[in-house]
Design an enzyme around this catalytic site. Structure first.
Site, PDB file in Angstrom:
ATOM      1  N   CYS A 192      30.228  -5.373  28.262  1.00 41.35           N
ATOM      2  CA  CYS A 192      29.311  -5.763  29.343  1.00 41.35           C
ATOM      3  C   CYS A 192      30.085  -6.303  30.544  1.00 41.35           C
ATOM      4  O   CYS A 192      29.753  -6.012  31.683  1.00 41.35           O
ATOM      5  CB  CYS A 192      28.356  -6.878  28.911  1.00 41.35           C
ATOM      6  SG  CYS A 192      27.737  -6.779  27.257  1.00 41.35           S
ATOM      7  N   ASP A 193      31.076  -7.132  30.288  1.00 40.37           N
ATOM      8  CA  ASP A 193      31.650  -7.937  31.370  1.00 40.37           C
ATOM      9  C   ASP A 193      33.091  -7.601  31.731  1.00 40.37           C
ATOM     10  O   ASP A 193      33.586  -8.047  32.767  1.00 40.37           O
ATOM     11  CB  ASP A 193      31.608  -9.427  30.968  1.00 40.37           C
ATOM     12  CG  ASP A 193      30.177  -9.911  30.712  1.00 40.37           C
ATOM     13  OD1 ASP A 193      29.270  -9.376  31.355  1.00 40.37           O
ATOM     14  OD2 ASP A 193      29.992 -10.808  29.874  1.00 40.37           O
ATOM     15  N   CYS A 201      31.067 -10.293  25.218  1.00 35.15           N
ATOM     16  CA  CYS A 201      30.821  -8.857  25.307  1.00 35.15           C
ATOM     17  C   CYS A 201      31.746  -8.227  26.338  1.00 35.15           C
ATOM     18  O   CYS A 201      31.446  -8.204  27.530  1.00 35.15           O
ATOM     19  CB  CYS A 201      29.356  -8.591  25.661  1.00 35.15           C
ATOM     20  SG  CYS A 201      28.969  -6.841  25.738  1.00 35.15           S
TER      21      CYS A 201
END
Ligand code: NAP
Length: 353
Positions: free
Chosen positions: A174-175, A171
């Site tokens: 997300c990261d 992701c």
């Protein structure tokens, strides 16, 4: 006696549904899932995919700050061992696990009951519905909210497992902005829209982003493929597969070895601080035994536009199990709220108090 609402799952969609149904005095029973290594390894842990991610910087309302006092006063001491450790006074946002503990605590505060088991089988052909759990019990419920999420597909390499959260992710949104990836070369595997989107997004942070694709053309839509191909920071490695992710315990991922599909003796080592799998997701629907209508990719279908109704009246679906497009914590939580309201209204219409 049959439950009025059973919620299957324990990610943001499930806990949002629990908070809403509990506050509507429906006394929901939430099946949290088994905390087994196997469930963690396949990306289906209790409390959902956020338990296997790090900082959450994009959930509205949770900007970074010194969260320690808030987290330790909001969350029951018996769960503090699960909080992400941070030095006193450190300014940071919540982590995925912190956020899930906050959601769970909020649901528990309003009286949600939980069972730490998997639902292994359902029978939606009878009323009330029947749910069978991994402990062998059967529970009856007038309405069910399916919020079991989806899991990211990985290639299945041992090194992917070893470096998860140490440079391996599925992701980018997300990261990708984490310090470990800043100004470093990064690798994305896949050739669909997700891979294009992830690579384009990561090009804001990384020095070079390699897209490793097993064929000589992308599956992605033309416009997204073109955007990636025109990006000077993106370098495509065509006809190549991932052979191994290389690294060590201190630095995490340091390189990715790729292998040509045209000549299997030809390998190349790409220095990289990150490896992002973008080869699709799989919804967690096995336990449904095909009793709910799904789309071609296996995601539960919402049968009424902008409602969480499924093909079985009284069964609602929320979060990633019904969403192959947005897949964000905030959209999952939003649809969990919708499912709660849909279920509450449906129960009222049936005269089930
Ligand atoms: P996808 O379209 O199924 O693409 C998966 C990609 O991964 C394919 O290129 C596939 O290669 C590759 N792949 C699969 N298994 C592999 C393996 N074992 N080894 C190497 N490569 C492998 O999945 P997606 O990109 O996640 O997209 C899913 C859906 O979401 C699509 O409908 C997409 O349009 C949509 N989406 C839309 C957007 C947007 O519009 N903003 C963004 C993201 C996703 P092959 O091509 O060789 O099969």
């Amino acid at each position: 006696m049959a439950e009025r609402v059973a919620i299957i799952g324990s990610g943001p969609a499930a806990w949002a549904a629990a908070i809403y149904t509990a506050r509507a005095n429906l006394e929901p029973l939430l099946f949290e899932g088994l905390a087994t290594q196997e469930n963690f390894d396949v990306g289906r842990p209790p409390l959902g995919q956020l338990m296997i991610t790090t900082e959450v910087e994009n959930y509205p309302g949770l900007p970074e700050g010194d969260m320690k006092t808030y987290l330790t006063t909001a969350i029951d001491p018996s769960l503090h061992y699960l909080l992400t450790e941070r030095p006193d006074g450190e300014k940071m946002g919540v982590s995925g696990p912190d956020m899930m503990l906050l959601m769970k605590q909020q649901g528990l505060n309003y009286g949600t009951r939980t069972e730490g088991v998997d639902v292994t089988e359902v029978d939606f052909s009878v009323r009330p519905f029947k749910l069978t759990t991994s402990s062998g019990n059967t529970v009856e419920a007038h309405s069910v909210i399916v919020a079991t999420g989806a899991r990211a597909n990985y290639l299945g390499l041992e090194s992917e497992q070893r470096f998860k959260n140490l440079g391996v992710s599925a992701c980018a949104v997300c990261d990708g902005a984490l310090p470990r990836f800043r100004d470093k070369p990064l690798v994305v595997v896949g050739g669909g829209d997700s891979a294009m989107e992830e690579a384009t997004y990561l090009s804001k942070f990384g020095s070079t982003v390699y897209i490793v694709h097993r064929r000589d053309e992308f599956r992605a839509s033309k416009i997204m493929a073109q955007r990636a191909l025109e990006n000077p920071k993106i370098d495509v490695k065509w006809n190549s597969v991932i052979d191994e992710i290389l690294g060590n315990d201190d630095d995490g991922v340091t390189a990715v070895r790729i292998r040509s599909t045209e000549d299997e003796n030809r390998t190349e080592e790409l220095a990289a601080a990150g490896y992002f799998a973008a080869i699709g997701h799989t919804p967690n629907t096995d336990f449904l035994g095909g009793q709910l209508e799904t789309n071609a990719k296996g995601y539960v279908t919402w049968t009424v536009p902008f409602r969480t109704n499924t093909s079985v009246e009284g069964v609602f679906a929320a979060g990633d199990v019904a969403d192959d497009y947005y897949r964000q914590a905030v959209t999952a939580a939003g649809s969990g709220c919708m499912a709660a309201l849909d279920s509450e209204r449906w129960l009222a219409a049936q005269g089930i108090e």
